[in-house]
Each structure stands twice: as C-alpha cells, then as structure tokens.
Design an enzyme around this catalytic site. Structure first.
Site, mmCIF file in Angstrom:
data_model
loop_
_atom_site.group_PDB
_atom_site.id
_atom_site.type_symbol
_atom_site.label_atom_id
_atom_site.label_comp_id
_atom_site.label_asym_id
_atom_site.label_seq_id
_atom_site.Cartn_x
_atom_site.Cartn_y
_atom_site.Cartn_z
ATOM 1 N N CYS A 6 0.879 -1.170 0.056
ATOM 2 C CA CYS A 6 -0.002 0.062 0.091
ATOM 3 C C CYS A 6 0.766 1.225 0.214
ATOM 4 O O CYS A 6 1.460 1.716 1.105
ATOM 5 C CB CYS A 6 -0.889 0.072 1.066
ATOM 6 S SG CYS A 6 -1.717 1.495 1.535
ATOM 7 N N CYS A 25 -0.361 4.302 2.136
ATOM 8 C CA CYS A 25 -0.119 4.069 3.739
ATOM 9 C C CYS A 25 1.410 4.308 3.971
ATOM 10 O O CYS A 25 1.431 4.837 5.131
ATOM 11 C CB CYS A 25 -0.448 2.651 4.032
ATOM 12 S SG CYS A 25 -2.146 1.802 3.358
ATOM 13 N N ASP A 26 2.191 3.669 3.100
ATOM 14 C CA ASP A 26 3.442 3.374 3.720
ATOM 15 C C ASP A 26 4.472 4.513 2.715
ATOM 16 O O ASP A 26 5.637 4.624 3.029
ATOM 17 C CB ASP A 26 4.027 2.000 3.613
ATOM 18 C CG ASP A 26 3.227 1.145 4.262
ATOM 19 O OD1 ASP A 26 2.571 1.654 5.244
ATOM 20 O OD2 ASP A 26 2.905 -0.026 4.059
#
Ligand code: NAP
Length: 318
Positions: free
Chosen positions: A142, A145-146
C-alpha cells in the site's frame, strides 16, 4: 425460530457484510427504506478507498476527494438514516435457513431476514517467503499507507496495471526514483495512466522482469530485490530500499466458499443483472462479484441494486 424470537436476539431485517462503497450504499438505501440495516465493517472499515489518497473519478467532487474522507462521509450519511455500523468482522455464516445467522469476531451472533454481501477484495502478493518476512520492514502492498516512510529512498513497484502506475506516481512525492518492474513488455494500465507515468521523470521501467527474492533484514530493511529476466532466465540483484507490490486483488469471499457459488477466482456469482445469489434472500455486490470494473462508483451502484433487490424480496416474503 419465530420472527419475534429472532427480534429479541439482535435481529435485523437487513445485515450488510462489508463497509466499502458497495456496503455503505446498500446501507443508505435500506436505511432510507426503514429497514434499519446493520453494517458489519470488517477488518478494513471503509474498504480499499481508505488506503487511497485522491479519488478523482467519483462523481460529484470536481476537485477530487481523499479516499478516507469519502468513506467517513459515507458512514456518517448512513448513520444519519439509522443504519447501525459495527466494527466487527463476520467469521461464520449460516445461510441454510431463515432467519440467517452471522457470528462475528466480537463473539456476537446476529440473525437477519436478508444478507447483503459487500466484502470487497484484497491486494494480492507475490508469495515469496522474503516478501512476507519483510512486510512492514521495507515491503508494502500500500503505497498510500507507507509511501511517507520512503522519503528520499529509491523504491521499486511490481505490476503493470493502473494500481501499479497510480502508486508509482504517488510514490514520486517521496522517492527520488521509482522503478516499475513488470513481467511483460507492455503495460496493462489505461492509456491515461501510462501517459502520466511515462511523463514523470522520476519513474523508470524494468521490462520483462519478475522479482524472485527480496534482499534485506528486519533490522536493516530492504537493500535490493533479485530479479529474473523472464526471456533469458538470467538473475541479478537490483539495488532498492523498498518494494511495493501492486499486482491486483482477490475477492474476499472465503467465508462463503461452501455456501454460495463462486467463479474459479473466487468472485461470487449473481444472477445478472440482479444481485441475487443462489440462496434466496442473500445478495452480493461490489468488488466481491466484479472481476471487470472494480471501481468505487460501480461498487456503489451495485450496492444500490442489492438494497433494492433485498427490499423487494423482503416485501414479497411478507
Ligand atoms: P490488474 O489490472 O489486474 O493488473 C495487475 C498487474 O499485475 C498486471 O500488469 C499483471 O501482469 C501484474 N501481475 C499479476 N500477478 C503478478 C505476479 N504474480 N507477478 C508479477 N506481476 C503480476 O490490477 P490493478 O492494477 O490492481 O487494477 C485492477 C482494476 O482496478 C483495473 O480494472 C484497473 O483499471 C482499476 N484501477 C483503476 C484506477 C484508476 O482508474 N485510477 C486505479 C487503480 C485500479 P500482466 O499484465 O502480465 O498480467
């Protein structure tokens, strides 16, 4: 169990499993039809859009909207009309008799007059032991997200579809260089995404290559990936500080494996153009049934269809 017994034990006329655009749209319509639906949000409340940044292709938002914001708004909208939304995941279903029974990871048991399945899909992984060992330590599925953790680091992204290119473009906000590793010589992604990625001078492509190993440790993170040229079979190490995987999704339908008909990939089969499954009173919508379009707006549209199908079906039972 009679209907009144059922109502005494957490009975809902409509129980919706899943809280992406399909689940929340089904909740919106059934709530506005006074069917007081229960939404079981599952392990990823809000679904896949909560791991996206800008959503530019959901109608009504001329400037775009952040995925998590859109899902928060959908949740508030359904609650306004009386839908119950619980942060619980369905673990067991009994669809063999009515009312249907659903048990959750919070040890709750609900009965329902009808069930709408909107469990969506999950990101696929390469299946390498090093990939799972280093997940969260330099490997991610992701980017949104990261990506932040890869500031000023060079990263690779595996895949050749829209997701891979969208994430590659997103990652250039942080990473000075993003290499898209694709197993073929042409991309699966749409022309507009290809044009955007090709025009981005931080994005490079490594064609005809598969990642066969991720190099690094949990202590020091990732320092490279081993890639194989699929034409020659030759292997070499490619230095990188992070690997993102964007190779598609699989439908979240294991719960219904022996209960409902699925296609070989796992997508639930519905009686098109309706959302009827092969169990009367059980409807399915969104990415869990859709190998083709898989868009937030198509998921929302099919959630609406499931709600109307459920409402009419319940009416016919009465
Ligand atoms: P996808 O279109 O199925 O693409 C998956 C990519 O991963 C393909 O290029 C595939 O290679 C590659 N791949 C699959 N398994 C692999 C493996 N084991 N090793 C290496 N590579 C592998 O999936 P997606 O990109 O997630 O997109 C899914 C759907 O969502 C599509 O309909 C897409 O258009 C849509 N989407 C749209 C947007 C947007 O419009 N902004 C954004 C994201 C997704 P091959 O090409 O060789 O099969």
């Amino acid at each position: 169990m009679s209907n009144s017994d059922a109502q005494a034990t957490d009975y809902y006329p409509v129980l919706i499993i899943g809280s992406g655009p399909a689940g929340f749209t089904a909740a919106l319509y059934t709530a506005r039809a006074n069917l007081t639906p229960l939404v079981l949000e599952g392990n990823q409340p809000g679904g896949q859009l909560t791991i996206t940044t800008d959503v530019e292709n959901f109608p009504g938002f001329p400037e775009g909207i952040l995925g998590p914001q859109l899902m928060d708004d959908m949740r508030k909208q359904v609650q306004r009309f009386g839908a119950q939304v619980k942060f619980e995941a369905a673990m067991e279903v009994d669809l063999s008799k009515r009312p249907f029974t659903v048990k959750t990871d919070a040890n709750e048991t609900y009965t329902a007059g009808s069930v709408i399945i909107a469990t969506g899909a999950t990101a696929k992984l390469l299946g390498l032991p090093s990939e799972s060992h280093l997940m969260g330590y330099g490997v991610s599925a992701c980017a949104t997200c990261d990506g932040f953790f890869f500031k000023e680091k060079e990263v690779v992204i595996v895949g050749g579809g829209d997701s891979a290119l969208e994430e590659a473009i997103f990652l250039t906000k942080y990473a000075p260089k993003v290499t898209v590793i694709h197993r073929r010589g042409e991309l699966r992604a749409s022309k507009i995404m290809q044009d955007r990625a090709m025009a981005n001078d931080k994005i490079e492509f490594l064609w005809h290559h598969q990642v066969v190993d991720v190099l690094g440790s949990r202590e020091d993170g990732v320092h490279g990936v081993r890639v194989r040229d699929v034409r020659s079979g030759e292997e070499r190490d490619f230095p990188t500080q992070g690997m993102f995987v964007a190779i598609g999704h699989k439908p979240n339908t294991e719960l219904f494996e022996s209960v409902l008909t699925r296609d070989p990939v796992g997508y639930l089969q519905v009686q098109e153009p309706t959302t009827y499954t092969d169990v009367p009173g059980v409807f399915a919508c969104g990415d869990a049934v859709d190998p083709t379009y898989r868009q937030a707006v198509t998921a929302a549209g099919s959630g609406c269809k499931a709600a109307i199908d459920a409402e009419r079906w319940l009416e016919a039972q009465d």
